[in-house]
Design an enzyme around this catalytic site. Structure first.
Site: not given
Ligand SMILES: Nc1nc2c(CCNCC3CCCC3)c3[nH]c(NCCc4ccccc4)nc3cc2c(=O)[nH]1
Length: 374
Positions: A93, A96-97, A148, A218, A268
């Site tokens: 990834d 940014g997130f 992003d 998002g 993921d």
């Molecule tokens: N760049 C980017 N990454 C996002 C991520 C991270 C995805 N995993 C990345 C891995 C790379 C390393 C770590 C993770 C997201 N994760 C979630 N929800 C997680 C919801 C969740 C939270 C906790 C427990 C279970 C579900 N929505 C996301 C939206 C985005 C996004 O728009 N942009």
């Protein structure tokens, strides 16, 4: 060693797709679940165990690795694949997130990118779209994500619109910075919150960049599941059918079943690994919380028909004891069970699509979960 990145769409069953990504480091069978390897390790697992479960690709975490041990250091050490001994594809990834989730003192500027203080030692870091791609390149990532901004929901239209336009501009800067790296890919990330016309605007803008793959971002940020699914139905028709679609951060087994039905190829989520460390087991009959006292003298395994030793050979009573005692073996066995279940689910999904019986598979699987813990 094929030098290019190629996605083959093998067959469809409704909007569900069976496919395969071919990269120099190996094939990725889709629909695919990608275990999250945060700081260069899938927590509580050996990576050859992760491979034996059927994972074709894992995620690395740019945010953590840039802070510790550092992207340049990983490059000096030969790159992430050799350092962690995972010769197969890795997706990273953009960071940014994770900055928005973990770092303190964050600032986002359209031109400069993200400025933040490390949650580890408070040091200040700047990450522009170009620097994010540079870091992912230094790590040796096979599939790199654009930088992003992911807006948490609920949010108002002006905030979502401003953020979505910035992410689109960052996608172009990341594509320029990525350049032409045969055998590697950079994916764009569709934003737009829960607003259909902004989702369409974002998807069409990214489709115009002719990228090798498209993530839907998002989402899974607090919205109800039906809103997430509605946004998929709005977004996916705007993306090229011949390119892979990756739904970021998703999700529960039920989220995955329903998102595959709408045309998602890659997933993921930290759910199976994090929940495993907290005592929660995913099984064919639904979830089992091993912290619950009702398991204290239950000598049954989680699933005597499973081919995973963690599910077949250990009693619930012992797992309950390990979890209550906060013994690391508890987290190890439940992580092993959960990642096995997620890969078992993906294998069932792929077989069902191949045989044109996905709707039946989905209904039967959800029914099994509903029957609850036998
Ligand atoms: N760049 C980017 N990454 C996002 C991520 C991270 C995805 N995993 C990345 C891995 C790379 C390393 C770590 C993770 C997201 N994760 C979630 N929800 C997680 C919801 C969740 C939270 C906790 C427990 C279970 C579900 N929505 C996301 C939206 C985005 C996004 O728009 N942009």
């Amino acid at each position: 060693m094929s030098e290019d990145f190629r996605f083959t769409l093998k067959t469809t069953d409704g909007d569900a797709r069976l496919g395969e990504i071919t990269m120099p480091r190996g094939q990725i069978r889709t629909p695919a679940f990608m275990p999250v390897g945060t700081a260069g390790t899938v927590k509580a697992m050996y990576l050859d165990q992760v491979r034996d479960l059927g994972a074709d690709i894992i995620l690395g975490n740019t945010y953590h690795l840039m802070l510790r041990p550092g992207a340049e250091r990983v490059a000096r050490l030969g790159g992430l694949h050799s350092l962690i001994r995972w010769p197969h594809p890795i997706l990273t990834d953009s960071g940014g997130f994770q900055v928005m989730s973990l770092a303190a003192l964050r600032e986002i500027d359209d031109k400069k990118g993200v400025t933040f203080k490390s949650h580890i030692d408070g040091s200040v870091h700047h990450m522009s779209p170009e620097r994010s791609i540079e870091i992912q390149g230094l790590l040796g990532s096979d599939i790199q994500m654009q930088l992003d901004e992911c807006v948490r929901l609920p949010a108002e239209r002006p905030e979502i619109e401003k953020s979505t336009e910035m992410s689109l501009r960052w996608a172009e800067r990341c594509r320029e910075a990525f350049g032409d790296q045969p055998g590697k890919a950079m994916f764009g990330i569709v934003q737009g919150g829960d607003i259909p016309d902004l989702r369409i605007r974002s998807a069409r803008g990214l489709a115009g960049l002719d990228l090798k793959g498209y993530a839907v971002g998002g989402l899974a940020v607090g919205e109800p599941q039906d809103v997430m699914l509605d946004m998929l139905e709005t977004t996916l028709p705007e993306l090229p059918a011949q390119k892979p679609r990756y739904l970021m951060g998703v999700g529960t087994p039920d989220d995955i079943l329903k998102s595959v039905a709408r045309g998602i190829d890659m997933f993921d989520c930290v759910m199976p690994t994090r929940a495993g460390r907290h005592g929660l087991a995913f099984t064919r009959r639904g979830k089992v919380n091993l912290r619950n006292a009702r398991h204290a003298e239950d000598l049954r395994p989680l699933d005597e028909e499973s081919d995973c030793p963690a599910a077949r050979d250990y009693s619930r009573a012992y797992l309950h004891h390990l979890v209550r005692s906060n013994e690391s073996l508890g987290g190890m066995l439940l992580t092993w069970n959960n990642l096995h279940y997620y890969q078992y689910l993906m294998q069932g999904i792929r077989a069902a699509i191949a045989e044109g019986r996905y709707a039946t598979f989905m209904a039967e699987t959800q029914n099994d979960w509903a029957r609850g813990d036998i």
